[in-house]
Design a protein around this motif. Structure first.
Motif, PDB file in Angstrom:
ATOM      1  N   GLN A  53      19.677  14.364  -9.011  1.00 12.39           N
ATOM      2  CA  GLN A  53      19.577  15.928  -8.793  1.00 12.39           C
ATOM      3  C   GLN A  53      19.934  16.192  -7.468  1.00 12.39           C
ATOM      4  N   ASN A 200      15.317  23.923 -10.927  1.00  8.85           N
ATOM      5  CA  ASN A 200      16.045  25.039 -10.658  1.00  8.85           C
ATOM      6  C   ASN A 200      16.799  24.795  -9.118  1.00  8.85           C
ATOM      7  N   GLN A 201      17.565  25.410  -9.043  1.00 17.25           N
ATOM      8  CA  GLN A 201      18.206  25.402  -7.574  1.00 17.25           C
ATOM      9  C   GLN A 201      17.379  25.543  -6.495  1.00 17.25           C
ATOM     10  N   SER A 205      16.833  22.871  -3.440  1.00 23.22           N
ATOM     11  CA  SER A 205      17.124  23.106  -2.357  1.00 23.22           C
ATOM     12  C   SER A 205      15.857  22.696  -1.396  1.00 23.22           C
ATOM     13  N   ILE A 228      23.365  19.450  -4.801  1.00 24.14           N
ATOM     14  CA  ILE A 228      22.291  19.890  -5.583  1.00 24.14           C
ATOM     15  C   ILE A 228      23.053  20.006  -7.071  1.00 24.14           C
ATOM     16  N   PRO A 230      21.384  21.102 -10.294  1.00 26.99           N
ATOM     17  CA  PRO A 230      20.437  21.838 -11.106  1.00 26.99           C
ATOM     18  C   PRO A 230      20.288  21.797 -12.617  1.00 26.99           C
ATOM     19  N   ASN A 231      19.204  22.073 -13.338  1.00 29.56           N
ATOM     20  CA  ASN A 231      18.920  22.220 -14.678  1.00 29.56           C
ATOM     21  C   ASN A 231      19.670  21.118 -15.469  1.00 29.56           C
ATOM     22  N   THR A 238      30.189  22.425 -13.127  1.00 28.58           N
ATOM     23  CA  THR A 238      30.970  23.662 -12.814  1.00 28.58           C
ATOM     24  C   THR A 238      32.230  23.835 -12.572  1.00 28.58           C
ATOM     25  N   GLU A 487      26.991  31.814   0.740  1.00 25.22           N
ATOM     26  CA  GLU A 487      26.944  31.094  -0.485  1.00 25.22           C
ATOM     27  C   GLU A 487      28.047  30.386  -1.164  1.00 25.22           C
TER      28      GLU A 487
END
Lengths: 746, 273
Positions: A53, A200-201, A205, A228, A230-231, A238, A487
């Protein structure tokens, strides 16, 4: 169901075409399942291989016991070290210097994270054994890997396989020590972490930050921003999501076709029973009972279509998901079914058929009995004002007049054909425009750059001495790293102020001059509302860095250009670089024992990716066009079938097949033309919307290249296809003896 | 395909327009097959008004369809207006129909999207493509006038009564000046008065030299024909079927058993026109 079989016996070809057209429409809805199917396949793979992760790329960890070091971090459950490097490979006697290949070193057999498995053969057991990803080499082959300090390591391939963490890439998996030797490391340069529970993100982090702090205490620096995941997602989920979103958009098109097809087919099935219903009413049947009977018929046919369509949809979604995952990830997924989409498809077919049938049945049973008994469809031409108006305009030849008046008379059918042609043309234009847009984008992506080759070295650090490039006036040493701005993941380029490797002509402002100057891609800057003179905070692997924007560059991506020495200092490696740009196909700079990785074929790499995308969208476009083609065929078949008596009358007074074909094609022509016009408009709007969504989603400037060059071909396909379908239908109707047709009209 | 008529052995002035030899129409194969017309021999002279009568399913409409070129026989030969039509392709047959036959059917079969005048014009256009638009319009107007519907030229079929639609159909059949008109139950859907009007129109065409083949259940109507042809089970002639009004029983197919008799002799003369 017996009613449905009765219908099939009555008009087999027409009912079967309707059932299959509906089935294909239901199947096309399966396109909606592709994102789910792809994501679930990826997550299955992530779970199977216990993917990390948090992934940290580091400088040499040396003899630090990383798992023990990270024990104090509460959220860390497991930590392992890996080595990632690049080597040139050959067949043992004559090592080739290119193409380079990635080598991943892991504790084979003891792994709990990113578990490498053998699909064929076995896992390496000795230092001179290697497992390769599919297609790299055969089992038993010998690979000569040229690594750090030009040392060659002979490796025997003992298995084919890998881990989905590296899916889709050419990789040699070997032992940790072997890979470390090739990379010139004492320890490792990559740390992978599985967390205890918080996935979670934000928590990941925080875990990455705590890890980086502990590394810093040991003198270990990050060479890339932490990765990272996540989940429970897959690292590339992505990326796939974007493709899936686009596929989903085309799924909407397929869904619209399905709605039009369902509506027109069901409507026709009911309407053509006007006289039959009238006879039953005459004999005393109640309207409510008749309506129920008609609804049941429509629902029965929809259910029959769903029985075929659902498996077809599962097949379509899995085939396309497999194409996506194989092309982009290298994973061959198992069969996956999206239950919501299956249930949704069936519900859509049944409920939709019932709703349309209810309306049509009400209309059919509300026709005055005398009219319904007299007229075949209960709505003879001339009842409506529009029809009388059309009849009063004697324009064109007599045959053309019948065509135009039929268009007016059968409004729903005409609208359905226009809708179907619109969708076919729009789909084709979206697919072709997407191809030209990607093509143009690929060109524009590299347009600003002047380099012919880009040479990096094994490892993720700044391993090149800046002065090395001074020996070659046609080469420059620079830095190319990943950072973050607002971001967004960005490409940070460190270049000399007088660089020749990029076109320094800007859209606005001036090129970098002072140490903290930065030039930003114009489109990206506009999306983030960044102007010349603003300060920006760029997050690098070493921490945040502040720059002042002096100019906006036409580069379409998310890029920030800064002074190379400033960047190397920010990264904690003053005077070091990680890339040599050259105006030639190969730099003459001596890399002093470093392994060169030459990327001079970036364009062809893009071409491969483009082909993969086009293959997938071509397949989806084919499904949509096939559905619309079948829908048009179904609509025309019903249209011609309903009018067979009229055509027989035309034949009786001397009309030939070509006259009937003329009537049908003249009727089709204005509808097709309107559909083509609307299709081109919707194709443009659809393409623009998709590109715009990509631009907004990725903060890049893609610029729509509408495929105007494809318009003649698209128009030709639609026109010729429609005429061919019309020809087939007319041939079928006119092959029956005229007398027989006239008799059945009685 | 043009056909040369043999010289009549009797040397009489009788010139057949329709000559059917061993004409058979069968549907299906094997035991499930069904015979519509069975080895029919028939000749109908030019300018004759012949009526085919018979019970439902006797094959009279099938025979009419074959003669009108609306269907093709499965065996035998059929020469109509000098053309061996059983050997024509669908397209040639359609062209031949347009030029040689006028067809009137019980259900009118007007094109629903065309006005009365346009329906007539279309028949002209399909039969004689070289006729100018103006001439077509004139001839269509004349045809409508001849059936007494000049004032309804712009009406759509749905805006006409059944009798009026059938008169338009007759006008459409006659406007091309065909050599043969086949009328299958032309008065079947009409009241008595309309039926008489339609029959008179057809009889008028015969007076102008057109051959009319009338297929009907109506014995009274058939009785006004030059000849009455009775059909049963796909064959011509059935002495036991009873009289046709206005005719002597012996006249009706009474010579069937006589040797060496031609098919023409198996029909009875009607009263007159």
């Amino acid at each position: 169901m017996s009613q449905v079989f009765g219908e099939i016996r009555r008009a087999p070809a027409r009912i079967i075409v309707s059932v299959f057209a509906l089935a294909l429409a239901i199947g096309a809805i399966g396109v909606f399942a592709i994102p789910t199917v792809a994501a679930s396949s990826l997550r299955d793979a992530a779970h199977r291989d216990q993917l990390a992760q948090v992934v940290m790329s580091t400088t040499d960890t040396g003899d630090v016991d990383i798992p023990a070091l990270l024990t104090p971090i509460e959220n860390v459950e497991l930590a392992e070290i890996q080595v990632l490097t690049h080597v040139a490979v050959g067949n043992g006697d004559t090592p080739e210097l290119s193409p380079p290949i990635q080598v991943v070193g892991v504790e084979i057999g003891q792994q709990q994270i990113d578990i490498v498995h053998a699909d064929k053969g076995r896992l390496p057991e000795r230092a001179d054994e290697v497992l390769v990803s599919d297609g790299v080499a055969d089992i038993g082959a010998t690979i000569a890997a040229v690594g750090h300090g030009d040392t060659t390591t002979e490796l025997t391939v003992v298995g084919v396989g890998g881990t989905s963490a590296w899916s889709g890439e050419d990789v040699l998996f070997t032992t940790l020590d072997t890979a470390a030797g090739m990379a010139g490391l004492e320890g490792a340069n990559r740390v992978v972490v599985v967390v205890t529970h918080e996935t979670n993100q934000a928590d990941l982090s925080a875990t990455a930050e705590a890890t980086a702090d502990l590394f810093s205490d040991e003198g270990i620096a990050l060479t890339l921003l932490p990765e990272i995941v996540p989940n429970g997602e897959h690292p590339i989920e992505t990326d796939i999501e974007e493709v899936s979103t686009l596929i989903g958009l085309l799924g909407i098109v397929a869904g619209i076709v399905a709605i039009v097809l369902l509506g027109s087919t069901t409507n026709t099935l009911i309407t053509e029973r006007t006289r039959e219903a009238a006879v039953m009413r005459m004999l005393g049947a109640r309207r409510r009972k008749l309506r129920r009977r008609l609804r049941r018929l429509a629902v029965g046919i929809a259910v029959a279509a769903a029985v075929i369509g659902v498996p077809l949809g599962i097949l379509i979604s899995n085939v396309i998901a497999r194409m996506v995952l194989q092309e982009f990830v290298g994973i061959t997924p198992g069969l996956a079914v999206s239950l919501p989409v299956v249930v949704g498809s069936v519900a859509f077919a049944v409920v939709g058929a019932r709703l349309v049938a209810s309306r049509a049945a009400r209309r059919v049973t509300n026709v005055p009995l005398a009219s319904a008994l007299r007229d075949r469809d209960g709505s003879p031409f001339g009842r409506r004002f529009g029809e009388r108006l059309a009849a009063g305009i004697p324009i064109g030849s007599l045959l053309n007049r019948t065509s135009i008046r039929n268009v007016v008379h059968r409004r729903s059918r005409s609208l359905a054909i226009v809708g179907q042609v619109t969708i076919a043309v729009a789909s084709l234009m979206i697919v072709t425009s997407f191809a030209t847009t990607i093509n143009d984008f690929n060109v524009s992506e590299l347009e600003a750059w002047n380099w012919q080759s880009k040479t990096t070295v094994a490892g993720e650090g700044l391993d090149i001495d800046a002065e090395l490039a001074d020996t070659d006036p046609r080469s420059e040493a620079g830095i190319d790293v990943i950072g973050e701005l607002g971001e967004w993941e960005i490409e940070v380029y460190g270049l000399p102020a007088d660089t020749l490797m990029i076109n320094r002509t800007l859209d606005q402002g001036v090129w970098i001059e002072q140490p903290n100057d930065a030039v930003v891609s114009r489109g990206f800057a506009e999306r983030l509302d960044i102007s010349v003179g603003d300060d920006i905070e760029v997050l690098l692997a070493s921490g945040p860095a502040i720059y002042q924007v002096t100019g906006l560059h036409p580069d379409p991506l998310r890029s920030v250009f800064v002074g190379v020495e400033t960047l190397s200092t920010e990264l904690g490696a003053s005077g070091r670089r990680n890339v040599i740009y050259s105006l030639d196909n190969e730099t003459s700079v001596e890399l002093a024992g470093l392994t060169a990785v030459v990327h001079y074929d970036a364009v062809s790499e893009d071409e491969t990716a483009r082909r993969a995308i086009m293959l997938i969208f071509g397949a989806i476009g084919f499904v949509v066009v096939a559905v619309t083609g079948l829908a048009i065929a179904s609509g025309l078949a019903v249209n011609v079938y309903e009018r067979r008596h009229e055509f027989a009358a035309l034949e009786a007074i001397g009309g030939r097949r070509r006259d009937i074909y003329r009537v049908v094609s003249a009727e089709l022509a204005p509808l097709a033309m309107l559909g083509i016009g609307l299709g081109l408009a919707f194709g443009y709007i659809g393409s623009w919307a998709i590109v715009d969504s990509f631009e907004a989603g990725d903060a890049v400037e893609i610029n729509l290249a509408f495929a105007t060059g494809a318009i003649p071909a698209v128009v030709a396909v639609v026109v010729l296809g429609s005429l061919a379908i019309a020809g087939l239908m007319v041939r079928r109707v006119t092959s029956q003896p005229v007398a027989e047709m006239l008799r059945t009209a009685a | 395909m043009e056909f040369t008529w043999p010289i009549s052995p009797s040397g009489s002035a009788y010139r057949p327009l329709v000559q059917a030899t061993d004409l058979t129409r069968r549907w299906g194969k094997g035991t499930a097959s069904h015979l519509g017309v069975d080895n029919v021999e028939l000749s109908i002279g030019q300018g004759e008004l012949a009526a085919i009568v018979g019970p439902s399913g006797s094959g009279k409409s099938t025979l009419g369809s074959l003669i009108a070129g609306l269907d093709q026989p499965t065996a035998g030969s059929l020469v109509v207006a000098g053309t061996r039509i059983d050997q024509l392709s669908n397209d040639r047959l359609a062209r031949w129909r347009g030029s040689n036959v006028g067809i009137v059917l019980q259900n009118f079969h007007l094109l629903p999207t065309l006005t009365a005048a346009e329906n007539i014009e279309l028949a002209l256009k399909l039969s004689e493509s070289r006729v100018s638009r103006r001439e077509r319009r004139n001839r269509s107007g004349e045809a409508l006038a001849s059936v007494g519907l000049s004032d309804k030229a712009k009406r759509l079929p749905t805006q006409l009564s059944g009798g009026e639609q059938q008169r338009v159909a007759v006008a459409r059949a006659m406007v091309t000046m065909p050599r043969l008109i086949v009328a299958d139950e032309p008065t079947g859907s009409l009241d008595q008065e309309s039926g008489h009007i339609v029959f008179d129109l057809l009889a008028g065409a015969v007076a102008n030299g057109t051959t009319v083949l009338l297929i009907t259940h109506d014995h009274e109507l058939a009785g006004q024909a030059d000849r009455v042809i009775r059909m049963l089970d796909g064959r011509i002639g059935d002495p036991s079927a009873g009289d046709i009004p206005g005719q002597q029983s012996s006249d009706v197919l009474g010579h069937r058993d006589e040797p060496n008799q031609s098919a023409d002799e198996l029909v009875s003369p009607g009263r007159h026109r």
